[in-house]
Scaffold this active site. Sequence first.
Site, PDB file in Angstrom:
ATOM      1  N   MET A  85       0.824  -1.205   0.000  1.00  0.00           N
ATOM      2  CA  MET A  85       0.000   0.000   0.000  1.00  0.00           C
ATOM      3  C   MET A  85       0.864   1.263   0.000  1.00  0.00           C
ATOM      4  SD  MET A  85      -2.897  -1.314   2.712  1.00  0.00           S
ATOM      5  CE  MET A  85      -3.963   0.124   2.554  1.00  0.00           C
ATOM      6  N   HIS A  86       0.238   2.383  -0.334  1.00  0.00           N
ATOM      7  CA  HIS A  86       0.752   3.749  -0.149  1.00  0.00           C
ATOM      8  C   HIS A  86       1.755   4.233  -1.193  1.00  0.00           C
ATOM      9  CE1 HIS A  86      -1.028   2.911   3.717  1.00  0.00           C
ATOM     10  NE2 HIS A  86      -0.010   2.211   4.150  1.00  0.00           N
ATOM     11  N   ASP A 242      -2.678  -4.986   0.331  1.00  0.00           N
ATOM     12  CA  ASP A 242      -2.288  -6.284   0.878  1.00  0.00           C
ATOM     13  C   ASP A 242      -2.918  -6.593   2.226  1.00  0.00           C
ATOM     14  OD1 ASP A 242      -0.758  -4.434   2.284  1.00  0.00           O
ATOM     15  OD2 ASP A 242       1.172  -5.296   1.711  1.00  0.00           O
TER      16      ASP A 242
END
Length: 487
Positions: A85-86, A242
């Site tokens: 992520m991110h 995830d």
Amino acid sequence: MLALTYCSAMFLGIDIGTSAVKVICTDGTHISASATADLTLQSPHSGWSEQSPAAWWDATCTALAEIGKTMPLSQVTAIGLSGQMHGAVLLDAGLNVLRPAILWNDSRSTQDCTRLQEVLPEIGTIAGVLPLPGFTAPKLMWVAREEPGIHARIAHVLLPKDYIGLRLHGELAMDRSDAAGTLWLDQAARAWSGRVAEASATALDWLPRLADGHEVVGQVTDDAASRTGLPAGIPIVAGGGDAATGAVSLGATEANRGFISLGTSGQLFVAGDAYHPNPARFVHAFAHTVPNRWYQMAAMLNGARPIAWLAGQLGISAGDVVVLAESADPTRVPIFLPYLTGERSPHGDPHIRAGYFGLEDSTDRAALCRAVVEAVAFTFADAVQSFGDTITDLSHLAALGGGSRSPFLLQLIANATGTRIGRTAGSDAGPALGAARLAACGMGAMTLSDLGQQPEIADWFDPVTTPVLDDRLRRYRALYGALKDLR
């Protein structure tokens, strides 16, 4: 919607991790094939963490080629996506990558986080967590400040798995659980927040369309088919970040179900059916990848990463680190702070760094290894503490990720947290399996209710009170308190 049975359909899950791309194929119940392709991190400056999106694509193609050696890719019915992520993937109007992706464990945008919270004090309630440099929005502020020429050319922003989606199906789309980790999502409304975008040097039209994780967002293009060996036209669902796809693999889509994830990073995840922000403790409150569900999560930047780090320094495998740790005398072990890249939950501290305390002339490799392995367990003890009474309502926490293969580590986590841990067979499949299950749901082979079915627990780890470990946890916390103001 096309109805399919498990025996006649095969679903592919692709997980874009930090250290590897993992691909699995499943009929919805059993994994029939799996493959991984390794990735590396780049850190050109202190606190920076980057990867090339092209490397993700190359690794995906490599893993798919390995799957193709086990089974014909023509058997694949649908594909689901998962990923770290991110990470900020910046594209120009021609869909060209403008710079290496800035990852979840990058800390360069610390001052931008401070500025974002000053401009929008209520951001923790809107976005589900206070600004931290791992999130995507402050990364865009850093790019605007430090790389204005690149910022001026941005036309689209994607996350890692969605860049692979673009390469596979040619569309700009993102699921809500991954969008949740950008700070741009209004978590309660499950829609982009114009206020947060404006405050973080981001144009709303840069952000892709939103979808639920089981929603079909495109089909494999002719160009992707020629590169990957997948048949053109295969449907691809949005998938999830995830953490959320890991939850799907364990049936944690229903309220009051939780798990721990032991990958490069670590998570403590509890699903719910309502939005409950708790920004003061840096507990993330995010939209789930399935409709009308949210989750709370403590996110630890270091997870099992310190074990891999020490393995690299000693020239041994991560498994060897754990084996050595088991052989150490726990009464003669130094304390290790595992904050190689700062920490998110529960400290929100991008500045703290890792280190040993209490080294002796007699300290050997086994003691060094046990200190690091114990520190991973202690991060989860801090995470459980940050949740308060929420965790006490759970019968157990399931475990997934590569670190879950170690019984010794899982027992240490159970002891340190005082929480029962359960491990399922194939727990290391995690997010890739969840992504494949979302693909099955998108094709009608599973229902949203089916996604809530929990797999059978193969191994239980019940907490045991250990005074030595309890005392070491107390000292671990005291050491962080003593060092946190040092820069």
